[in-house]
Scaffold this motif. Structure first.
Motif, PDB file in Angstrom:
ATOM      1  N   PRO A 189     -65.415  53.221 -31.738  1.00 11.97           N
ATOM      2  CA  PRO A 189     -64.351  51.956 -31.252  1.00 11.97           C
ATOM      3  C   PRO A 189     -62.786  52.973 -30.448  1.00 11.97           C
ATOM      4  CG  PRO A 189     -65.283  51.525 -33.538  1.00 11.97           C
ATOM      5  CD  PRO A 189     -65.597  52.748 -32.888  1.00 11.97           C
ATOM      6  N   GLY A 190     -62.814  52.212 -29.696  1.00  8.78           N
ATOM      7  CA  GLY A 190     -61.389  53.044 -29.094  1.00  8.78           C
ATOM      8  C   GLY A 190     -60.507  51.624 -29.004  1.00  8.78           C
ATOM      9  N   ALA A 191     -58.645  51.787 -28.559  1.00  8.35           N
ATOM     10  CA  ALA A 191     -57.737  51.324 -28.562  1.00  8.35           C
ATOM     11  C   ALA A 191     -57.228  50.562 -26.726  1.00  8.35           C
ATOM     12  CB  ALA A 191     -56.896  51.952 -29.421  1.00  8.35           C
ATOM     13  N   GLY A 192     -57.314  49.570 -27.445  1.00  6.97           N
ATOM     14  CA  GLY A 192     -56.478  48.577 -25.140  1.00  6.97           C
ATOM     15  C   GLY A 192     -55.437  47.912 -25.613  1.00  6.97           C
ATOM     16  N   THR A 193     -55.253  47.509 -24.852  1.00  8.36           N
ATOM     17  CA  THR A 193     -53.692  46.925 -24.888  1.00  8.36           C
ATOM     18  C   THR A 193     -53.902  45.624 -24.102  1.00  8.36           C
ATOM     19  OG1 THR A 193     -52.603  47.511 -23.099  1.00  8.36           O
ATOM     20  CG2 THR A 193     -52.527  48.362 -25.376  1.00  8.36           C
ATOM     21  N   MET A 194     -53.414  44.292 -25.036  1.00  6.67           N
ATOM     22  CA  MET A 194     -53.647  43.322 -23.585  1.00  6.67           C
ATOM     23  C   MET A 194     -52.285  42.428 -23.109  1.00  6.67           C
ATOM     24  SD  MET A 194     -54.315  40.596 -26.830  1.00  6.67           S
ATOM     25  CE  MET A 194     -54.443  39.197 -26.301  1.00  6.67           C
ATOM     26  N   THR A 195     -52.166  42.249 -22.453  1.00  5.10           N
ATOM     27  CA  THR A 195     -50.240  41.994 -21.601  1.00  5.10           C
ATOM     28  C   THR A 195     -50.310  40.537 -21.582  1.00  5.10           C
ATOM     29  OG1 THR A 195     -50.802  42.253 -19.962  1.00  5.10           O
ATOM     30  CG2 THR A 195     -49.818  44.101 -21.017  1.00  5.10           C
ATOM     31  N   GLY A 196     -48.817  39.599 -21.434  1.00  3.62           N
ATOM     32  CA  GLY A 196     -48.755  38.556 -21.935  1.00  3.62           C
ATOM     33  C   GLY A 196     -47.397  38.591 -21.042  1.00  3.62           C
ATOM     34  N   LEU A 197     -46.476  37.427 -20.308  1.00  2.00           N
ATOM     35  CA  LEU A 197     -45.103  37.457 -20.201  1.00  2.00           C
ATOM     36  C   LEU A 197     -44.822  36.034 -21.201  1.00  2.00           C
ATOM     37  CD1 LEU A 197     -44.935  37.390 -16.092  1.00  2.00           C
ATOM     38  CD2 LEU A 197     -44.606  38.977 -17.984  1.00  2.00           C
ATOM     39  N   GLY A 198     -43.401  35.879 -21.616  1.00  2.00           N
ATOM     40  CA  GLY A 198     -42.731  34.710 -22.290  1.00  2.00           C
ATOM     41  C   GLY A 198     -41.689  35.089 -22.488  1.00  2.00           C
ATOM     42  N   VAL A 199     -41.391  34.299 -23.692  1.00  2.00           N
ATOM     43  CA  VAL A 199     -39.971  34.243 -23.974  1.00  2.00           C
ATOM     44  C   VAL A 199     -40.036  34.780 -25.228  1.00  2.00           C
ATOM     45  CG1 VAL A 199     -39.294  32.420 -22.805  1.00  2.00           C
ATOM     46  CG2 VAL A 199     -40.317  31.547 -25.102  1.00  2.00           C
ATOM     47  N   MET A 200     -38.669  35.385 -26.194  1.00  2.00           N
ATOM     48  CA  MET A 200     -37.695  35.767 -27.284  1.00  2.00           C
ATOM     49  C   MET A 200     -37.484  35.109 -27.412  1.00  2.00           C
ATOM     50  SD  MET A 200     -37.644  40.147 -27.173  1.00  2.00           S
ATOM     51  CE  MET A 200     -39.501  40.650 -28.254  1.00  2.00           C
ATOM     52  N   ALA A 201     -37.044  35.239 -28.734  1.00  2.00           N
ATOM     53  CA  ALA A 201     -36.029  34.904 -29.844  1.00  2.00           C
ATOM     54  C   ALA A 201     -35.476  35.806 -30.806  1.00  2.00           C
ATOM     55  CB  ALA A 201     -36.093  33.323 -30.007  1.00  2.00           C
ATOM     56  N   ALA A 202     -34.386  35.694 -31.235  1.00  2.00           N
ATOM     57  CA  ALA A 202     -34.090  36.454 -32.361  1.00  2.00           C
ATOM     58  C   ALA A 202     -32.632  36.238 -32.622  1.00  2.00           C
ATOM     59  CB  ALA A 202     -33.506  38.347 -31.731  1.00  2.00           C
ATOM     60  N   LEU A 203     -32.636  36.705 -34.438  1.00  2.00           N
ATOM     61  CA  LEU A 203     -31.286  36.173 -35.570  1.00  2.00           C
ATOM     62  C   LEU A 203     -30.703  37.625 -36.029  1.00  2.00           C
ATOM     63  CD1 LEU A 203     -33.339  33.193 -36.559  1.00  2.00           C
ATOM     64  CD2 LEU A 203     -30.995  33.100 -34.789  1.00  2.00           C
ATOM     65  N   GLY A 204     -30.311  37.828 -36.274  1.00  2.00           N
ATOM     66  CA  GLY A 204     -29.602  38.934 -36.064  1.00  2.00           C
ATOM     67  C   GLY A 204     -27.949  38.868 -37.371  1.00  2.00           C
ATOM     68  N   VAL A 205     -27.952  39.881 -37.692  1.00  2.00           N
ATOM     69  CA  VAL A 205     -26.445  40.568 -38.895  1.00  2.00           C
ATOM     70  C   VAL A 205     -25.882  41.800 -38.587  1.00  2.00           C
ATOM     71  CG1 VAL A 205     -25.439  40.176 -40.812  1.00  2.00           C
ATOM     72  CG2 VAL A 205     -27.544  38.798 -39.878  1.00  2.00           C
ATOM     73  N   ALA A 206     -24.224  42.215 -38.204  1.00  2.00           N
ATOM     74  CA  ALA A 206     -23.871  43.471 -38.058  1.00  2.00           C
ATOM     75  C   ALA A 206     -23.437  44.012 -38.549  1.00  2.00           C
ATOM     76  CB  ALA A 206     -23.938  43.347 -37.407  1.00  2.00           C
ATOM     77  N   TYR A 207     -22.921  45.046 -39.184  1.00  2.00           N
ATOM     78  CA  TYR A 207     -22.079  44.955 -40.468  1.00  2.00           C
ATOM     79  C   TYR A 207     -21.928  46.036 -40.130  1.00  2.00           C
ATOM     80  CZ  TYR A 207     -19.520  45.925 -44.485  1.00  2.00           C
ATOM     81  OH  TYR A 207     -17.990  46.684 -45.408  1.00  2.00           O
ATOM     82  N   PRO A 208     -19.907  46.468 -39.776  1.00  2.00           N
ATOM     83  CA  PRO A 208     -19.170  47.219 -38.874  1.00  2.00           C
ATOM     84  C   PRO A 208     -18.895  48.109 -40.013  1.00  2.00           C
ATOM     85  CG  PRO A 208     -17.901  45.523 -39.825  1.00  2.00           C
ATOM     86  CD  PRO A 208     -18.491  44.981 -39.823  1.00  2.00           C
ATOM     87  N   LEU A 209     -19.679  49.465 -40.158  1.00  2.00           N
ATOM     88  CA  LEU A 209     -19.286  50.900 -40.509  1.00  2.00           C
ATOM     89  C   LEU A 209     -18.148  51.669 -40.160  1.00  2.00           C
ATOM     90  CD1 LEU A 209     -22.907  52.014 -40.529  1.00  2.00           C
ATOM     91  CD2 LEU A 209     -21.795  50.421 -42.720  1.00  2.00           C
ATOM     92  N   LEU A 210     -17.876  52.081 -39.332  1.00  2.00           N
ATOM     93  CA  LEU A 210     -16.518  52.372 -38.009  1.00  2.00           C
ATOM     94  C   LEU A 210     -15.763  51.599 -37.367  1.00  2.00           C
ATOM     95  CD1 LEU A 210     -18.728  56.188 -38.368  1.00  2.00           C
ATOM     96  CD2 LEU A 210     -16.809  54.340 -40.270  1.00  2.00           C
ATOM     97  N   ASP A 211     -15.092  52.343 -36.568  1.00  2.00           N
ATOM     98  CA  ASP A 211     -14.066  51.622 -35.399  1.00  2.00           C
ATOM     99  C   ASP A 211     -16.008  51.045 -34.527  1.00  2.00           C
ATOM    100  OD1 ASP A 211     -12.807  50.361 -33.163  1.00  2.00           O
ATOM    101  OD2 ASP A 211     -11.645  52.002 -32.892  1.00  2.00           O
ATOM    102  N   GLY A 212     -16.304  50.464 -34.063  1.00  2.00           N
ATOM    103  CA  GLY A 212     -17.508  50.219 -32.206  1.00  2.00           C
ATOM    104  C   GLY A 212     -18.806  50.854 -33.299  1.00  2.00           C
ATOM    105  N   VAL A 213     -18.706  51.215 -34.414  1.00  2.00           N
ATOM    106  CA  VAL A 213     -20.084  51.249 -34.978  1.00  2.00           C
ATOM    107  C   VAL A 213     -20.749  50.493 -35.790  1.00  2.00           C
ATOM    108  CG1 VAL A 213     -21.553  53.017 -36.010  1.00  2.00           C
ATOM    109  CG2 VAL A 213     -19.923  53.502 -34.432  1.00  2.00           C
ATOM    110  N   ASP A 214     -21.989  49.477 -35.517  1.00  2.00           N
ATOM    111  CA  ASP A 214     -23.050  48.401 -36.627  1.00  2.00           C
ATOM    112  C   ASP A 214     -23.826  48.788 -37.274  1.00  2.00           C
ATOM    113  OD1 ASP A 214     -19.557  47.165 -35.746  1.00  2.00           O
ATOM    114  OD2 ASP A 214     -21.318  46.163 -34.396  1.00  2.00           O
ATOM    115  N   LEU A 215     -23.673  48.688 -38.654  1.00  2.00           N
ATOM    116  CA  LEU A 215     -25.611  48.675 -38.620  1.00  2.00           C
ATOM    117  C   LEU A 215     -25.653  47.439 -38.800  1.00  2.00           C
ATOM    118  CD1 LEU A 215     -27.329  50.084 -40.173  1.00  2.00           C
ATOM    119  CD2 LEU A 215     -26.654  49.014 -42.598  1.00  2.00           C
ATOM    120  N   ALA A 216     -27.156  46.775 -37.978  1.00  2.00           N
ATOM    121  CA  ALA A 216     -27.677  45.835 -37.708  1.00  2.00           C
ATOM    122  C   ALA A 216     -28.993  45.745 -38.101  1.00  2.00           C
ATOM    123  CB  ALA A 216     -27.939  45.661 -35.715  1.00  2.00           C
TER     124      ALA A 216
END
Length: 212
Positions: A132-159
């Motif tokens: 058996p091999g591998a293939g893909t299925m494709t889709g179009l839709g909407v995405m949502a995200a929740l994030g947290v970022a902590y500043p390590l240096l001036d202009g550099v965040d850990l996210a």
């Protein structure tokens, strides 16, 4: 008689990570590693690991970003003897992000449109080889995200971020793994078909965001 004078104390330095130490406007690029779990796909085949590249712009608490390269590799566990092919999944997304700047870190929510691909494990009759091999299925839709970022240096965040999406899927004309059943400990048997799965991704990412 000498006149006593007093000098106002110098203002205290802002603690590291306070909002005035962050760059709140400009272009940025993020390099991320993480994983994905596709709900509604056979359990041992639904988890992948990979990376993502994100570019964007932001001003104060508003931003626009492009997830230009997000790809994940799905390697079936050794005990799943029915399927040995390596699968792939990923997405391309354009998201609007709203960020809230707290004293020590940022929290954000994002949403937008995405093109996604999820792994399919095809029957041997749909491949050139005997396995058996591998293939893909494709889709179009909407995405949502929740994030947290902590500043390590001036202009550099850990996210750190969690993402999910809902899409309408297009399936290839093939027979693929619909279920995996464990017959004995660690040995699975695949059932093939051509139904219409509606996989939902749960993406976890950890990376560095650099303001340019």
């Amino acid at each position: 008689m000498a006149t006593a004078t007093s000098t106002a104390p110098a203002p205290a330095a802002a603690p590291p990570g306070s909002p005035d130490k962050r760059r709140l406007a400009g272009a940025h690029v993020s390099f991320e590693v993480g994983g994905v779990r596709w709900l509604a796909l056979p359990g041992p085949l639904a988890t992948g690991v990979g990376k993502a590249l994100v570019v964007g712009v932001r001003r104060a608490g508003h931003g626009l970003e492009i997830h230009a390269s997000a790809g994940y590799r799905h390697e079936p566990p050794a005990e799943v003897r029915s399927v040995r092919a390596t699968g792939h999944s990923g997405y391309f997304a354009v998201l609007y992000r709203r960020t809230f700047h707290l004293p020590r870190f940022d929290v954000s929510a994002a949403g937008g449109f995405a093109r996604l691909s999820a792994p399919l494990y095809l029957a041997a009759t749909d491949n050139l080889g005997s396995e058996p091999g591998a293939g893909t299925m494709t889709g179009l839709g909407v995405m949502a995200a929740l994030g947290v970022a902590y500043p390590l240096l001036d202009g550099v965040d850990l996210a750190f971020e969690l993402r999910t999406a809902h899409a309408l899927w297009t399936l290839p004309p093939a027979s693929y793994v619909e279920t995996l059943e464990e017959q004995v400990s660690g040995v699975y048997t695949a059932t093939y078909g051509s139904g219409e799965p509606t996989p939902v991704p749960l993406v976890v990412g950890l990376g560095l965001r650099i303001m340019l």
